[in-house]
Design an enzyme around this catalytic site. Structure first.
Site, PDB file in Angstrom:
ATOM      1  N   GLY A 399       0.799  -1.210   0.000  1.00  0.00           N
ATOM      2  CA  GLY A 399       0.000   0.000   0.000  1.00  0.00           C
ATOM      3  C   GLY A 399       0.836   1.266   0.000  1.00  0.00           C
ATOM      4  N   SER A 400       0.285   2.314   0.620  1.00  0.00           N
ATOM      5  CA  SER A 400       0.828   3.675   0.475  1.00  0.00           C
ATOM      6  C   SER A 400       2.189   3.904   1.108  1.00  0.00           C
ATOM      7  CB  SER A 400      -0.169   4.675   1.054  1.00  0.00           C
ATOM      8  OG  SER A 400      -1.393   4.608   0.358  1.00  0.00           O
ATOM      9  N   THR A 401       2.710   2.933   1.855  1.00  0.00           N
ATOM     10  CA  THR A 401       4.046   3.123   2.425  1.00  0.00           C
ATOM     11  C   THR A 401       5.106   3.315   1.338  1.00  0.00           C
ATOM     12  OG1 THR A 401       4.182   0.707   2.566  1.00  0.00           O
ATOM     13  CG2 THR A 401       3.642   1.901   4.593  1.00  0.00           C
ATOM     14  N   GLU A 719      -7.067   5.625   4.481  1.00  0.00           N
ATOM     15  CA  GLU A 719      -6.526   5.942   3.167  1.00  0.00           C
ATOM     16  C   GLU A 719      -7.445   5.416   2.095  1.00  0.00           C
ATOM     17  OE1 GLU A 719      -2.360   5.012   2.688  1.00  0.00           O
ATOM     18  OE2 GLU A 719      -2.099   5.085   4.826  1.00  0.00           O
TER      19      GLU A 719
END
Length: 719
Positions: A399-401, A719
């Protein structure tokens, strides 16, 4: 004429004299030779005969303890328990009957567990002890076939085994069964000690003090038998970090077949215990001790004449790990508690594991490598298994990491500049469902895109890398090379390639082969390729330290064994930080992402501000959520978190990965774990600096700081 005749006559007179002298010299030489031969045969003959009949055979000691393993603070993680042991060493030419006789004699002095005796063992024993009956089980016709070469000796033996009846096996008495249990331990390579009785091989085979003493007293009548000291691996911390420490083979397993030739070439015995997984395997040749080698000289009858030590025995070398066991214990407990808490809530049907990696971003020293797997046993009871190896073997969509890497890729390729604004809107791409962020953010810059975790900002970077520009209801270009470019920059941070950790079996994750343009947009927000928790930690560490990808290191030092077996001996080798590569980007680019990560955790509106905003250690990091379908139909979320602290002088970096954490979209288990592990790290640091008594694991992991009582339900964003 007369003078010539006189001269010749004189010569003829001298010739017999010279021949006589020559014959006399030859006679003397032969006489001397005969005398010497006589002396050799008569006087020294027996001595030379004994010398010729001498046998020289080299034996090795049964075992020497492996090296110990310590944590970074000098706590023993893996130790050795000394055990009494009885061994047997067969010499070249020792017959089965001779071994059986020794086994019968030894059975008088010791008790031997018989549970491991198999039916095949019993059949072999019956044939050995009933030679006449065994011969009767073969027909003359079959023996003739053996003589003619139609059957081999092994075929005849198999026929004998097959024809032994249950009634015949039942004639083996309990006493004989014990002899058999001892005899079967005698099997093995000549000159290599075999463990006959020791708790290291069988829990029920502990050698009593009485047995050890009485066998020692009767060694003279037990050829090949010896009393010695064996060892057993001990784990003072139980299952903590257990999977990463690894396992060793038993002496019965010996050398694994796939590496047998390699170890034999290094003078290992085939029944040596060796590391077969993880740290024990990776550092086998360091931990493995040096056995004592002895040259035994015997006469023809096998009576000992002399003994010479060729090589002194030495314990294996000790390892000091970078792992902090106080921190490791606390982290594992935090994971267990948060898993159990999450499993009690709706939406956790697919949740069954969680991982944490903590390391020093400047040195690569791994401080904690923790994973837990949730399961239930046959009785329906909950069990939590150590699964730390999943931190470097299992890979997930993170994901957004990964958005920090996406942004840096955009900077370096020139498709976006630091501070540049883009419109966060719902994207309508021809042939694709609408794509958007978790909220429509309007016109935002790169820092806000990290702080609030904008998907659209990252989508537009990916579209630019494809060679296009977003236009409503229009397709985006196809450009397979853009995938290679993306991965090139991601690889620089350690995403998608091996981190280089000093452990075997490291995974690299899945690399998608489909180059459909829309998938590049998914990759930009961490929803295509997969990465391991360790790769995620190396990535955030590279950002934290200013662009240096450091090799993660689990072993810190190697030490010589301590002479008195207490504490650590002299340092043999120190592992210095190893820079695998320097990020090929401007420093200002990395600093821009660092600032964005700081805002995520320290500024109001950051997706992790509610958990970390009041923390005195001033962290930076990035949250992540990835949509997954664990059963192919149900939508669930991988929840991740990366970070480091303090922001301005990083000393610890971390990654939290919780696959299939939730199906409701409400879980914050990644942030809950991340907050607690950082609190614990800095609490331990403060306690050690002040010299106060360390809190118990329960107190350390449940310490509640002021920031923990903040209501996170309104300040942390999804998110």
């Amino acid at each position: 004429m007369k003078k010539k005749q006189k001269k010749n006559k004189k010569k003829r007179n001298h010739l017999p004299f010279r021949l006589n002298v020559l014959f006399f010299i030859v006679f003397l030489l032969f006489s001397t030779l005969i005398l010497k031969l006589g002396l050799t045969q008569i006087v020294y003959g027996e001595d030379y005969k004994r010398e010729i009949e001498k046998k020289e055979e080299v034996t090795v000691s049964a075992s020497v303890p492996r090296g110990k393993i310590y944590d970074r603070n000098g706590n023993v993680i893996v130790d050795n328990i000394p055990l009494n042991a009885i061994t047997y060493t067969g010499f070249q030419g020792t017959t089965a009957d001779e071994r059986l006789e020794v086994a019968r004699d030894l059975a008088i002095f010791i008790d031997k567990d018989t549970e491991s005796v198999t039916e095949r063992d019993k059949k072999d024993f019956w044939l050995l002890t009933h030679p006449e009956e065994a011969l009767e089980k073969i027909t003359k016709e079959e023996l003739n076939k053996e003589d003619d070469g139609e059957l081999e000796a092994k075929d005849i033996y198999k026929l004998q085994l097959d024809r032994i009846t249950e009634e015949e096996l039942a004639t083996i008495t309990g006493q004989e069964l014990e002899v058999l249990a001892i005899y079967r331990e005698f099997s093995g390579y000549a000159l290599t000690p075999q463990i006959v009785k020791s708790r290291s091989e069988n829990e029920n085979d502990e050698v009593t003090e009485e047995e050890y003493a009485v066998v020692s007293e009767h060694l003279a009548q037990l050829p090949g038998v010896d009393t010695t000291t064996d060892w057993l691996r001990e784990y003072p911390y139980g299952d903590t970090f257990r999977t990463v420490l690894g396992n060793i083979t038993s002496s019965k397993e010996g050398l694994p077949s796939e590496v047998e030739d390699y170890y034999v070439a290094k003078e290992y015995s085939r029944n040596d215990r060796v590391g077969k997984s993880y740290i024990e395997k990776q550092y086998e040749e360091v931990l493995h001790g040096q056995k004592e080698k002895v040259k035994n000289i015997t006469d023809k009858a096998g009576n000992p004449l002399d003994q010479e030590v060729i090589t002194e025995g030495e314990n294996g070398k000790d390892l000091v790990l970078s792992i902090d066991m106080d921190l490791q214990i606390a982290v594992e407990q935090i994971i267990e508690e948060e898993l159990l808490n999450a499993k009690s809530k709706p939406g956790s049907a697919f949740l069954d594991r969680a991982f944490v990696v903590m390391m020093n971003p400047s040195t690569g020293e791994v401080l904690s490598l923790a994973g837990k797997q949730y399961t239930t046993n046959e009785q329906g009871e909950v069990e939590l298994w150590d699964y730390a190896i999943g931190t470097f073997q299992e890979a997930f969509e993170m994901g957004s990491t990964v958005k920090g890497a996406t942004l840096l890729t955009g900077y370096e390729t020139g498709v976006v500049n630091p501070g540049e604004r883009k419109l966060d809107e719902v994207l309508y791409i021809k042939g694709s469902p609408p794509k958007k962020s978790w909220e429509v953010m309007g016109r935002i810059n790169d820092l806000y895109a990290l702080k609030r975790s904008s998907n659209v900002y990252m989508f537009k970077i990916a579209i630019s890398l494809l060679g296009g520009e977003y236009q409503r209801n229009q397709p985006i270009p196809s450009n397979p090379e853009a995938f290679d470019l993306f991965r090139y920059y991601f690889n620089q941070f350690g995403l998608g390639i091996k981190t280089g950790i000093d452990l075997p079996g490291e995974g690299t994750g899945y690399v998608g082969q489909d180059t459909t343009s829309g998938l590049l947009l998914d990759m930009a927000i961490g929803q295509y390729d997969t990465y391991t928790p360790l790769q995620l930690t190396q990535y955030v560490s590279t950002i934290a330290n200013g662009g240096y990808r450091i090799k993660p290191q689990v072993v810190k030092d190697i030490h010589e064994p301590s002479p008195d077996q207490e504490g650590l001996g002299p340092v043999l080798k120190e592992f210095e930080p190893l820079v695998l590569n320097k990020i090929d980007m401007k420093t200002e680019y990395i600093e821009q992402v660092q600032e964005g990560f700081r805002q995520v955790m320290q500024e109001t509106g950051g997706t992790a501000f509610g958990h970390f905003g009041a923390s005195t250690y001033k962290p930076a990091g990035k949250t992540g959520t990835a949509e997954v379908y664990p059963d192919g139909e149900t939508l669930a979320y991988n929840l991740t978190l990366i970070g480091y602290a303090p922001f301005d002088n990083p000393e610890v970096s971390f990654a939290v990965v919780v696959p299939n954490a939730d199906t409701t979209g409400k879980s914050q288990i990644n942030k809950d774990i991340g907050k607690r592990i950082l609190d614990t790290y800095f609490d331990l640091k403060q306690q050690r600096a002040s010299g106060t008594t360390q809190q118990s694991t329960e107190e350390a992991t449940n310490t509640e700081s002021e920031s923990e009582v903040i209501d996170t339900t309104t300040e942390d964003e999804s998110e």
